[in-house]
Design a protein around this motif. Structure first.
Motif, PDB file in Angstrom:
ATOM      1  N   ASP A   1     105.604  41.336   2.194  1.00  0.00           N
ATOM      2  CA  ASP A   1     104.272  41.672   2.669  1.00  0.00           C
ATOM      3  C   ASP A   1     103.604  42.751   1.836  1.00  0.00           C
ATOM      4  O   ASP A   1     102.417  43.005   2.004  1.00  0.00           O
ATOM      5  CB  ASP A   1     104.326  42.157   4.119  1.00  0.00           C
TER       6      ASP A   1
ATOM      7  N   LEU B   1      99.609  43.528   1.607  1.00  0.00           N
ATOM      8  CA  LEU B   1      99.149  44.804   2.156  1.00  0.00           C
ATOM      9  C   LEU B   1      98.394  45.604   1.108  1.00  0.00           C
ATOM     10  O   LEU B   1      97.344  46.189   1.399  1.00  0.00           O
ATOM     11  CB  LEU B   1     100.332  45.611   2.687  1.00  0.00           C
TER      12      LEU B   1
ATOM     13  N   LYS C   1      94.895  44.186   0.679  1.00  0.00           N
ATOM     14  CA  LYS C   1      94.023  44.556   1.785  1.00  0.00           C
ATOM     15  C   LYS C   1      93.594  46.013   1.680  1.00  0.00           C
ATOM     16  O   LYS C   1      92.418  46.340   1.877  1.00  0.00           O
ATOM     17  CB  LYS C   1      94.723  44.326   3.125  1.00  0.00           C
TER      18      LYS C   1
ATOM     19  N   THR D   1      96.321  52.196   5.146  1.00  0.00           N
ATOM     20  CA  THR D   1      97.648  51.585   5.211  1.00  0.00           C
ATOM     21  C   THR D   1      98.251  51.735   6.597  1.00  0.00           C
ATOM     22  O   THR D   1      98.831  50.792   7.140  1.00  0.00           O
ATOM     23  CB  THR D   1      98.586  52.234   4.165  1.00  0.00           C
TER      24      THR D   1
ATOM     25  N   LEU E   1      96.384  49.377   9.033  1.00  0.00           N
ATOM     26  CA  LEU E   1      96.768  47.978   8.822  1.00  0.00           C
ATOM     27  C   LEU E   1      98.183  47.713   9.323  1.00  0.00           C
ATOM     28  O   LEU E   1      98.464  46.649   9.882  1.00  0.00           O
ATOM     29  CB  LEU E   1      96.658  47.622   7.338  1.00  0.00           C
ATOM     30  N   GLY E   2      99.084  48.656   9.143  1.00  0.00           N
ATOM     31  CA  GLY E   2     100.443  48.497   9.649  1.00  0.00           C
ATOM     32  C   GLY E   2     100.483  48.446  11.160  1.00  0.00           C
ATOM     33  O   GLY E   2     101.200  47.632  11.749  1.00  0.00           O
TER      34      GLY E   2
ATOM     35  N   MET F   1      98.011  47.521  13.122  1.00  0.00           N
ATOM     36  CA  MET F   1      97.381  46.276  13.563  1.00  0.00           C
ATOM     37  C   MET F   1      98.308  45.083  13.351  1.00  0.00           C
ATOM     38  O   MET F   1      98.329  44.163  14.166  1.00  0.00           O
ATOM     39  CB  MET F   1      96.055  46.058  12.839  1.00  0.00           C
ATOM     40  N   SER F   2      99.094  45.087  12.286  1.00  0.00           N
ATOM     41  CA  SER F   2      99.988  43.951  12.051  1.00  0.00           C
ATOM     42  C   SER F   2     101.128  43.937  13.060  1.00  0.00           C
ATOM     43  O   SER F   2     101.599  42.873  13.453  1.00  0.00           O
ATOM     44  CB  SER F   2     100.546  43.986  10.631  1.00  0.00           C
ATOM     45  N   ARG F   3     101.598  45.086  13.496  1.00  0.00           N
ATOM     46  CA  ARG F   3     102.651  45.129  14.519  1.00  0.00           C
ATOM     47  C   ARG F   3     102.111  44.645  15.859  1.00  0.00           C
ATOM     48  O   ARG F   3     102.829  44.057  16.641  1.00  0.00           O
ATOM     49  CB  ARG F   3     103.198  46.543  14.671  1.00  0.00           C
ATOM     50  N   ARG F   4     100.862  44.904  16.117  1.00  0.00           N
ATOM     51  CA  ARG F   4     100.263  44.478  17.377  1.00  0.00           C
ATOM     52  C   ARG F   4     100.049  42.975  17.412  1.00  0.00           C
ATOM     53  O   ARG F   4     100.108  42.350  18.453  1.00  0.00           O
ATOM     54  CB  ARG F   4      98.921  45.190  17.538  1.00  0.00           C
ATOM     55  N   ARG F   5      99.787  42.362  16.249  1.00  0.00           N
ATOM     56  CA  ARG F   5      99.498  40.934  16.190  1.00  0.00           C
ATOM     57  C   ARG F   5     100.729  40.058  16.232  1.00  0.00           C
ATOM     58  O   ARG F   5     100.621  38.860  16.422  1.00  0.00           O
ATOM     59  CB  ARG F   5      98.745  40.625  14.891  1.00  0.00           C
ATOM     60  N   ARG F   6     101.888  40.603  15.999  1.00  0.00           N
ATOM     61  CA  ARG F   6     103.115  39.816  15.975  1.00  0.00           C
ATOM     62  C   ARG F   6     103.375  39.186  17.336  1.00  0.00           C
ATOM     63  O   ARG F   6     103.639  39.867  18.295  1.00  0.00           O
ATOM     64  CB  ARG F   6     104.283  40.715  15.609  1.00  0.00           C
TER      65      ARG F   6
END
Length: 136
Positions: free
Chosen positions: A3, A7, A10, A112, A115-116, A118-123
């Motif tokens: 990733d 990342l 982005k 960073t 974004l990290g 938000m990505s943990r929340r979307r999993r």
């Protein structure tokens, strides 16, 4: 580690977006060019530091996969030296605003972090054991 390039792309796009806002703001409010210039220079320095850190992470990962002993480097010291260089050039040479430069230096790590998070929340359906690679 897969990733990391996504990342970094982005984060680079977010930083370039803030740089474009800084350029437009410099044109609209030329009286505050020291603030916008300092922020933009700090953001550029922050992006360079992020690229340097990503390069170091990939290099350390490749050395670890190869089974070789990674050689020790300067680590944080090199990134801190880059930040000090950016601050020195911004304040002493270009006479930009120091707090704005520091805010620019914080922009990329903040992007960073966001974004990290938000990505943990979307999993979807993530489980705490998924991160360690354990089988169910």
């Amino acid at each position: 580690m897969d990733d990391l390039p996504a990342l970094l792309r982005k984060v680079s796009r977010i930083t370039f977006f803030f740089l474009s806002i800084g350029c437009v703001s410099w044109v609209v409010w030329p009286a505050h060019k020291t603030v916008f210039g300092g922020f933009m220079l700090g953001a550029i320095g922050s992006l360079v530091i992020a690229w340097h850190l990503a390069w170091k992470l990939v290099r350390i990962g490749n050395v670890s996969v190869a089974g070789a002993k990674p050689r020790s480097g300067f680590g944080f010291l090199s990134r801190a030296a880059l930040a000090l260089l950016v601050a020195f050039v911004s304040v002493r040479m270009l006479e930009f605003n120091l707090p704005a430069t520091v805010a620019g230096l914080i922009a990329t790590p903040l992007a960073t972090l966001l974004l990290g998070l938000m990505s943990r929340r979307r999993r979807p359906g993530g489980h705490s054991t998924d991160e360690r690679g354990e089988k169910h």
